[in-house]
Design a protein around this motif. Structure first.
Motif, short mmCIF file in Angstrom:
data_model
loop_
_atom_site.label_atom_id
_atom_site.label_comp_id
_atom_site.label_asym_id
_atom_site.label_seq_id
_atom_site.Cartn_x
_atom_site.Cartn_y
_atom_site.Cartn_z
N MET A 1 99.78 20.19 76.61
CA MET A 1 99.53 19.82 77.98
C MET A 1 99.67 21.06 78.86
N ILE A 2 98.78 21.23 79.80
CA ILE A 2 98.80 22.36 80.71
C ILE A 2 99.66 22.01 81.92
N SER A 3 100.62 22.87 82.22
CA SER A 3 101.49 22.62 83.36
C SER A 3 100.84 23.14 84.64
N ARG A 4 101.40 22.73 85.73
CA ARG A 4 100.89 23.18 87.03
C ARG A 4 101.05 24.69 87.17
N VAL A 5 102.19 25.21 86.68
CA VAL A 5 102.43 26.66 86.74
C VAL A 5 101.38 27.39 85.92
N ASP A 6 101.04 26.86 84.74
CA ASP A 6 99.98 27.47 83.93
C ASP A 6 98.66 27.48 84.69
N SER A 7 98.36 26.40 85.36
CA SER A 7 97.12 26.32 86.14
C SER A 7 97.11 27.35 87.27
N GLU A 8 98.26 27.50 87.91
CA GLU A 8 98.36 28.50 88.97
C GLU A 8 98.12 29.90 88.41
N GLN A 9 98.67 30.18 87.24
CA GLN A 9 98.48 31.49 86.62
C GLN A 9 97.01 31.75 86.30
N VAL A 10 96.30 30.72 85.87
CA VAL A 10 94.87 30.86 85.58
C VAL A 10 94.11 31.22 86.85
N VAL A 11 94.46 30.57 87.95
CA VAL A 11 93.81 30.85 89.23
C VAL A 11 94.09 32.29 89.65
N ILE A 12 95.36 32.71 89.57
CA ILE A 12 95.74 34.07 89.94
C ILE A 12 94.99 35.08 89.07
N ALA A 13 94.95 34.84 87.77
CA ALA A 13 94.26 35.76 86.85
C ALA A 13 92.78 35.86 87.18
N ALA A 14 92.15 34.73 87.46
CA ALA A 14 90.73 34.74 87.81
C ALA A 14 90.48 35.52 89.09
N LEU A 15 91.34 35.32 90.07
CA LEU A 15 91.18 36.03 91.34
C LEU A 15 91.40 37.53 91.18
N LEU A 16 92.36 37.91 90.37
CA LEU A 16 92.60 39.34 90.14
C LEU A 16 91.46 39.97 89.35
N ASN A 17 90.90 39.22 88.45
CA ASN A 17 89.83 39.73 87.59
C ASN A 17 88.52 39.91 88.36
N ASP A 18 88.15 38.95 89.16
CA ASP A 18 86.90 39.02 89.92
C ASP A 18 87.04 38.14 91.16
N PHE A 19 87.64 38.72 92.19
CA PHE A 19 87.98 37.94 93.38
C PHE A 19 86.78 37.24 93.99
N HIS A 20 85.69 37.95 94.15
CA HIS A 20 84.53 37.38 94.84
C HIS A 20 83.91 36.22 94.07
N ARG A 21 83.82 36.33 92.78
CA ARG A 21 83.27 35.23 91.98
C ARG A 21 84.24 34.05 91.93
N ALA A 22 85.52 34.34 91.79
CA ALA A 22 86.52 33.28 91.66
C ALA A 22 86.71 32.51 92.96
N THR A 23 86.55 33.17 94.10
CA THR A 23 86.76 32.47 95.37
C THR A 23 85.74 31.35 95.57
N ALA A 24 84.60 31.48 94.99
CA ALA A 24 83.60 30.40 95.09
C ALA A 24 84.11 29.13 94.43
N ARG A 25 84.97 29.29 93.44
CA ARG A 25 85.50 28.12 92.72
C ARG A 25 86.86 27.70 93.22
N THR A 26 87.52 28.54 93.97
CA THR A 26 88.87 28.22 94.44
C THR A 26 88.93 28.03 95.95
N ASP A 27 87.78 27.98 96.59
CA ASP A 27 87.73 27.80 98.03
C ASP A 27 88.50 26.54 98.42
N GLY A 28 89.30 26.66 99.42
CA GLY A 28 90.05 25.50 99.90
C GLY A 28 91.47 25.42 99.37
#
Length: 79
Positions: A1-28
């Motif tokens: 099971m994926i925890s909320r903290v794990d999900s947060e880390q995935v979001v952070i990693a995506a944003l660090l890797n490619d902020f402009h592309r990831a923001t389209a999916r994390t808007d809001g």
């Protein structure tokens, strides 16, 4: 099971890797959605750097968040 903290880390990693592309999916996503303070600090730093048109990388995020590069890297490491 994926925890909320794990999900947060995935979001952070995506944003660090490619902020402009990831923001389209994390808007809001707001700071209060992050449960860990370090995650909030990094997310806030990312938004500030983007608004100020500063290149986003581990060093700039570290400086803007007040965390060490090692801390930012560890949080963004999703294995």
């Amino acid at each position: 099971m994926i925890s909320r903290v794990d999900s947060e880390q995935v979001v952070i990693a995506a944003l660090l890797n490619d902020f402009h592309r990831a923001t389209a999916r994390t808007d809001g996503i707001s700071l209060d959605k992050f449960t860990k303070n370090d995650h909030r600090l990094i997310y806030e730093a990312l938004l500030t750097l983007h608004e100020d048109r500063v290149p986003i990388d581990l060093v700039s995020v570290s400086k803007a968040s007040g965390l060490t590069v090692s801390d930012v890297l560890a949080i963004s490491d999703t294995h």
